[in-house]
Design an enzyme around this catalytic site. Structure first.
Site, mmCIF file in Angstrom:
data_model
loop_
_atom_site.group_PDB
_atom_site.id
_atom_site.type_symbol
_atom_site.label_atom_id
_atom_site.label_comp_id
_atom_site.label_asym_id
_atom_site.label_seq_id
_atom_site.Cartn_x
_atom_site.Cartn_y
_atom_site.Cartn_z
ATOM 1 N N GLY A 132 0.811 -1.212 -0.141
ATOM 2 C CA GLY A 132 0.011 -0.048 0.008
ATOM 3 C C GLY A 132 1.043 1.355 -0.036
ATOM 4 O O GLY A 132 1.065 1.778 1.100
ATOM 5 N N SER A 164 -1.850 -4.045 -5.848
ATOM 6 C CA SER A 164 -2.051 -5.389 -6.665
ATOM 7 C C SER A 164 -2.245 -6.501 -5.724
ATOM 8 O O SER A 164 -1.858 -6.515 -4.650
ATOM 9 C CB SER A 164 -0.685 -5.761 -7.239
ATOM 10 O OG SER A 164 -0.306 -4.726 -8.235
ATOM 11 N N GLU A 218 12.447 -4.271 -4.654
ATOM 12 C CA GLU A 218 11.610 -4.487 -5.677
ATOM 13 C C GLU A 218 12.117 -4.611 -6.894
ATOM 14 O O GLU A 218 12.099 -5.386 -7.962
ATOM 15 C CB GLU A 218 10.365 -3.564 -5.561
ATOM 16 C CG GLU A 218 9.354 -3.810 -6.661
ATOM 17 C CD GLU A 218 8.176 -2.778 -6.414
ATOM 18 O OE1 GLU A 218 8.154 -2.116 -5.741
ATOM 19 O OE2 GLU A 218 7.114 -3.067 -7.043
ATOM 20 N N GLU A 236 10.743 6.941 -16.725
ATOM 21 C CA GLU A 236 11.294 8.347 -16.641
ATOM 22 C C GLU A 236 12.150 8.386 -15.014
ATOM 23 O O GLU A 236 13.012 8.908 -15.030
ATOM 24 C CB GLU A 236 10.135 9.207 -16.542
ATOM 25 C CG GLU A 236 9.772 9.534 -18.019
ATOM 26 C CD GLU A 236 8.574 8.532 -18.550
ATOM 27 O OE1 GLU A 236 8.282 7.740 -17.516
ATOM 28 O OE2 GLU A 236 8.413 8.730 -19.589
HETATM 29 C C1 LIG Z 1 0.727 -3.175 -13.226
HETATM 30 C C2 LIG Z 1 0.844 -2.319 -11.914
HETATM 31 C C3 LIG Z 1 0.836 -2.684 -10.477
HETATM 32 C C4 LIG Z 1 1.086 -1.684 -9.583
HETATM 33 N N1 LIG Z 1 1.173 -2.253 -8.107
HETATM 34 C C5 LIG Z 1 1.045 -1.310 -7.142
HETATM 35 C C6 LIG Z 1 1.044 -1.894 -5.811
HETATM 36 O O1 LIG Z 1 0.746 -3.165 -5.734
HETATM 37 N N2 LIG Z 1 1.260 -1.021 -4.575
HETATM 38 C C7 LIG Z 1 1.373 0.227 -4.911
HETATM 39 O O2 LIG Z 1 1.571 1.037 -4.081
HETATM 40 N N3 LIG Z 1 1.466 0.860 -6.149
HETATM 41 C C8 LIG Z 1 1.318 0.017 -7.365
HETATM 42 N N4 LIG Z 1 1.142 0.404 -8.491
HETATM 43 C C9 LIG Z 1 1.615 1.894 -9.033
HETATM 44 C C10 LIG Z 1 2.964 2.406 -9.375
HETATM 45 O O3 LIG Z 1 3.878 2.423 -8.240
HETATM 46 C C11 LIG Z 1 2.749 3.999 -9.888
HETATM 47 O O4 LIG Z 1 1.723 3.620 -11.105
HETATM 48 C C12 LIG Z 1 3.857 4.539 -10.371
HETATM 49 O O5 LIG Z 1 4.834 4.876 -9.342
HETATM 50 C C13 LIG Z 1 3.716 6.039 -10.980
HETATM 51 O O6 LIG Z 1 2.896 6.481 -10.307
HETATM 52 P P1 LIG Z 1 1.406 7.413 -11.060
HETATM 53 O O7 LIG Z 1 0.601 6.308 -11.597
HETATM 54 O O8 LIG Z 1 0.777 8.303 -10.012
HETATM 55 O O9 LIG Z 1 2.054 8.243 -12.084
HETATM 56 P P2 LIG Z 1 2.353 9.759 -11.942
HETATM 57 O O10 LIG Z 1 3.678 9.739 -10.799
HETATM 58 O O11 LIG Z 1 1.148 10.520 -11.718
HETATM 59 O O12 LIG Z 1 3.330 9.899 -13.131
HETATM 60 C C14 LIG Z 1 2.628 10.207 -14.514
HETATM 61 C C15 LIG Z 1 3.831 10.551 -15.734
HETATM 62 O O13 LIG Z 1 4.380 11.662 -15.388
HETATM 63 C C16 LIG Z 1 5.875 11.044 -15.333
HETATM 64 N N5 LIG Z 1 6.773 11.722 -14.136
HETATM 65 C C17 LIG Z 1 6.439 12.075 -12.946
HETATM 66 N N6 LIG Z 1 7.249 12.618 -12.270
HETATM 67 C C18 LIG Z 1 8.324 12.714 -13.040
HETATM 68 C C19 LIG Z 1 9.635 13.403 -12.784
HETATM 69 N N7 LIG Z 1 10.103 13.949 -11.581
HETATM 70 N N8 LIG Z 1 10.506 13.159 -14.028
HETATM 71 C C20 LIG Z 1 9.895 13.013 -15.222
HETATM 72 N N9 LIG Z 1 8.878 12.374 -15.280
HETATM 73 C C21 LIG Z 1 8.106 12.260 -14.158
HETATM 74 C C22 LIG Z 1 5.774 9.704 -15.064
HETATM 75 O O14 LIG Z 1 7.050 9.207 -15.638
HETATM 76 C C23 LIG Z 1 4.759 9.192 -15.831
HETATM 77 O O15 LIG Z 1 4.853 9.156 -17.097
HETATM 78 C C24 LIG Z 1 1.130 -0.346 -9.800
HETATM 79 C C25 LIG Z 1 1.217 0.182 -11.011
HETATM 80 C C26 LIG Z 1 0.972 -0.683 -12.122
HETATM 81 C C27 LIG Z 1 1.106 -0.148 -13.610
#
Ligand SMILES: Cc1cc2nc3c(=O)[nH]c(=O)nc-3n(C[C@H](O)[C@H](O)[C@H](O)COP(=O)(O)OP(=O)(O)OC[C@H]3O[C@@H](n4cnc5c(N)ncnc54)[C@H](O)[C@@H]3O)c2cc1C
Length: 394
Positions: free
Chosen positions: A127, A161, A244, A375
């Site tokens: 989480g 997940s 991880e 990224e």
């Molecule tokens: C299949 C899958 C399983 C997952 N399972 C888990 C889980 O079990 N537990 C959990 O806690 N999370 C889980 N996640 C979440 C995952 O960790 C996040 O989706 C990931 O960290 C990105 O965060 P966000 O989706 O909020 O995107 P954002 O952080 O909002 O990013 C959006 C876009 O902006 C870009 N971006 C953001 N900041 C920067 C920066 N500083 N420089 C350049 N580019 C940037 C990103 O690369 C991305 O393209 C899972 C995700 C997926 C896809």
């Protein structure tokens, strides 16, 4: 130069495990099955492996492991993949919270949780992410407040997940809203059957329903469920992510091998053009290079300490994670190009293997997001490995 010389003892371990697998073959999963069925099959299989101490071999012996290194753990996972084993259901327990408890947990927490992680009696979920805290994990808002001797958790997590099958969750929470943002965070454990926990499944682009929204409404836990110290959660969260990216990514790397094997089968049966052979060869070579790099990182931990299990993974895991996830996506994309004329069928007689390639292509999209986006990995590589100026500070 990448050195991949494995120790004699490591090769002996591989031989012993392959022999064991001959007598104890993994269950075969035919095609795509429901998550609940997968959980049952994979849980029983992990129990069998744990009874002979073939899971968590890099954990210390006193916690049910064999006190071996991460390289040996990787070798075990390779053997499992070669034998066609299903993915182990408790990967988050085995590769993230388990090692974190060994490194940062109290002795009571280790005794309480580690045996049931190994046997998959208790499945774990992670989480961390929230609607406004993904890449910027330190923006976590879900809070825990201390009232009458208990911590009360309220807020929302997302993309959790396997939460629907998990018994426990490791979670990053804000315990001091007034503190500087990295300092006000604490790492907790809580049981998923606690009153106040609500889940809403999310459907992925591939049609899978692995992850969920997780709502927490005044969920009460004791102070003994804090890992490390109150306010010390950030470093433990980073340590979890390092595990991880190195250990879990190695396990996932085996998905590339299985996808390459499927492509090889198809090309053998229906014949391949010269161009297809070259494209396949390039992907195979790239995948082998990525695996070699990951193994080399694991070997370097082994060399860095007399007991490799005492060495924690560092930022080089970002290279492994980035290299693997982008290569895996390209493998899945190439597979789709081979389905000329039948690629639109995912069901019925004309569908190739029940739409396996289409499914894997869609599923692979999330791999460059999960565990930190590409990224973010590039930022870490630039700043922490290459020593380039920090983001926003040049
Ligand atoms: C299949 C899958 C399983 C997952 N399972 C888990 C889980 O079990 N537990 C959990 O806690 N999370 C889980 N996640 C979440 C995952 O960790 C996040 O989706 C990931 O960290 C990105 O965060 P966000 O989706 O909020 O995107 P954002 O952080 O909002 O990013 C959006 C876009 O902006 C870009 N971006 C953001 N900041 C920067 C920066 N500083 N420089 C350049 N580019 C940037 C990103 O690369 C991305 O393209 C899972 C995700 C997926 C896809």
């Amino acid at each position: 130069v990448i050195s991949l010389q494995l120790k004699k003892e490591t090769e002996e371990l591989r031989r012993d495990f392959l022999l064991w697998l001959k007598d104890n073959p993994p269950p075969k999963i035919a095609g795509r099955i429901e998550l609940s069925d997968f959980v049952e099959i994979s849980r029983s299989w992990q129990r069998v492996l744990a009874q002979s101490r073939w899971v968590g071999v890099h954990w210390p012996e006193r916690y049910g492991g064999r006190g071996l290194s991460l390289v040996e753990e990787a070798v075990i996972q390779e053997c499992l993949a070669q034998a066609g084993s299903p993915q182990l259901i408790n990967l988050f327990g085995l590769t993230m919270v388990g090692p974190v408890l060994i490194q940062h947990g109290s002795e009571e927490q280790r005794q309480r949780f580690l045996p049931k992680i190994l046997s998959a009696e208790e499945i774990w979920c992670q989480g961390f992410s929230e609607p406004d805290a993904g890449s910027d994990l330190a923006a976590v808002k879900t809070k825990a407040e201390l009232r009458e001797g208990k911590w009360h958790i309220s807020g929302q997590k997302v993309w959790t997940s396997f939460a629907q099958v998990a018994d426990w969750c490791f979670i990053l929470l804000r315990t001091d809203p007034a503190a500087q943002r990295y300092k006000g965070l604490t790492y907790f454990l809580f049981p998923m059957n606690s009153p106040g926990v609500t889940l809403r499944p999310l459907t992925q682009i591939s049609g899978d329903k692995e992850f969920n929204e997780l709502f927490l409404d005044d969920v009460a836990v004791g102070g003994d469920m804090i890992v490390g110290t109150e306010g010390g959660g950030w470093n433990i969260a980073i340590s979890t992510l390092m595990y991880e990216r190195v250990v879990l990514t190695f396990a996932r790397h085996l998905q590339s091998e299985s996808a390459l094997n499927e492509i090889r089968d198809l090309l053998r049966t229906r014949g391949a053009s010269e161009t297809e052979k070259i494209q396949f060869g390039r992907l195979l070579a790239r995948s082998m290079a990525v695996r070699a790099l990951a193994l080399n990182h694991l070997t370097s931990y082994e060399q860095a300490a007399s007991s490799a299990s005492a060495v924690a993974p560092g930022p080089e895991g970002s290279l492994d994670k980035l290299g693997w996830s982008e290569c895996y996506q390209d493998i899945c994309k190439f597979a789709l190009t081979l389905l000329t004329g039948t690629g639109i069928f995912t069901r019925g007689e004309r569908a190739y293997k029940d739409g396996l390639f289409q499914h894997d292509y869609l599923y692979s999209r999330g791999r460059t997001i999960a565990a930190g986006t590409s990224e973010i990995q590039r930022n870490i590589i630039a700043e922490r490995l290459l020593g380039l100026p920090r983001e926003g500070k040049h």
